[in-house]
Design a protein around this motif. Structure first.
Motif, PDB file in Angstrom:
ATOM      1  N   ARG A 109       0.867  -1.187   0.000  1.00  0.00           N
ATOM      2  CA  ARG A 109       0.000   0.000   0.000  1.00  0.00           C
ATOM      3  C   ARG A 109       0.897   1.229   0.000  1.00  0.00           C
ATOM      4  O   ARG A 109       1.707   1.415   0.904  1.00  0.00           O
ATOM      5  CB  ARG A 109      -0.902   0.009   1.228  1.00  0.00           C
ATOM      6  N   ILE A 110       0.740   2.043  -1.011  1.00  0.00           N
ATOM      7  CA  ILE A 110       1.541   3.255  -1.148  1.00  0.00           C
ATOM      8  C   ILE A 110       0.602   4.437  -0.973  1.00  0.00           C
ATOM      9  O   ILE A 110      -0.293   4.658  -1.785  1.00  0.00           O
ATOM     10  CB  ILE A 110       2.238   3.303  -2.522  1.00  0.00           C
ATOM     11  N   HIS A 111       0.817   5.188   0.088  1.00  0.00           N
ATOM     12  CA  HIS A 111      -0.023   6.358   0.351  1.00  0.00           C
ATOM     13  C   HIS A 111       0.511   7.579  -0.383  1.00  0.00           C
ATOM     14  O   HIS A 111      -0.252   8.440  -0.802  1.00  0.00           O
ATOM     15  CB  HIS A 111      -0.112   6.625   1.853  1.00  0.00           C
ATOM     16  N   SER A 112       1.799   7.655  -0.558  1.00  0.00           N
ATOM     17  CA  SER A 112       2.397   8.786  -1.257  1.00  0.00           C
ATOM     18  C   SER A 112       3.732   8.332  -1.835  1.00  0.00           C
ATOM     19  O   SER A 112       4.498   7.630  -1.178  1.00  0.00           O
ATOM     20  CB  SER A 112       2.606   9.947  -0.281  1.00  0.00           C
ATOM     21  N   ILE A 113       3.983   8.742  -3.070  1.00  0.00           N
ATOM     22  CA  ILE A 113       5.266   8.427  -3.704  1.00  0.00           C
ATOM     23  C   ILE A 113       5.688   9.639  -4.523  1.00  0.00           C
ATOM     24  O   ILE A 113       4.871  10.275  -5.179  1.00  0.00           O
ATOM     25  CB  ILE A 113       5.175   7.160  -4.586  1.00  0.00           C
ATOM     26  N   ARG A 114       6.963   9.967  -4.428  1.00  0.00           N
ATOM     27  CA  ARG A 114       7.501  11.089  -5.196  1.00  0.00           C
ATOM     28  C   ARG A 114       8.646  10.572  -6.049  1.00  0.00           C
ATOM     29  O   ARG A 114       9.597   9.987  -5.538  1.00  0.00           O
ATOM     30  CB  ARG A 114       8.006  12.186  -4.261  1.00  0.00           C
ATOM     31  N   ILE A 115       8.531  10.783  -7.355  1.00  0.00           N
ATOM     32  CA  ILE A 115       9.553  10.343  -8.302  1.00  0.00           C
ATOM     33  C   ILE A 115      10.103  11.587  -8.977  1.00  0.00           C
ATOM     34  O   ILE A 115       9.376  12.311  -9.649  1.00  0.00           O
ATOM     35  CB  ILE A 115       8.955   9.371  -9.339  1.00  0.00           C
TER      36      ILE A 115
ATOM     37  N   LEU B 124      10.871   1.312 -12.758  1.00  0.00           N
ATOM     38  CA  LEU B 124      10.330   1.566 -11.429  1.00  0.00           C
ATOM     39  C   LEU B 124       9.758   0.252 -10.927  1.00  0.00           C
ATOM     40  O   LEU B 124       8.812  -0.270 -11.497  1.00  0.00           O
ATOM     41  CB  LEU B 124       9.246   2.642 -11.473  1.00  0.00           C
TER      42      LEU B 124
ATOM     43  N   ILE C   7       8.208  -1.858  -7.743  1.00  0.00           N
ATOM     44  CA  ILE C   7       7.610  -1.873  -6.413  1.00  0.00           C
ATOM     45  C   ILE C   7       7.248  -3.316  -6.132  1.00  0.00           C
ATOM     46  O   ILE C   7       6.421  -3.896  -6.828  1.00  0.00           O
ATOM     47  CB  ILE C   7       6.369  -0.957  -6.346  1.00  0.00           C
TER      48      ILE C   7
END
Length: 76
Positions: free
Chosen positions: A10-16, A25, A27
């Motif tokens: 579960r990814i609530h926020s990701i910055r690339i 990428l 995950i």
């Protein structure tokens, strides 16, 4: 040897910051990442491009433009 991995990601926020054509990428787990490259003729071209015309003389502007901002020590 076989691995069976069950994941709950579960990814609530990701910055690339940067992702380009050759980036991957990932995950989680991946068994195998196969590179692929496809070339498409999207312009419908039927012949090769014409050869480049290489200039024989170095570039020299034919028009001189006036200085728009007076520089210190110049006479206008």
């Amino acid at each position: 040897m076989n691995f069976f991995i069950q994941q709950d990601i579960r990814i609530h926020s990701i910055r690339i910051n940067s992702l380009v054509n050759s980036s991957v990428l990932q995950i989680g787990s991946c068994g195998l990442i196969k590179p692929i490259s496809n070339l498409f003729n999207t312009g419908g071209y039927t012949q090769p491009a014409p050869p480049l015309e290489i200039p024989t003389a170095p570039y020299a502007p034919e028009t001189t433009y006036p200085i728009l901002v007076p520089l210190p020590g110049t006479i206008t």
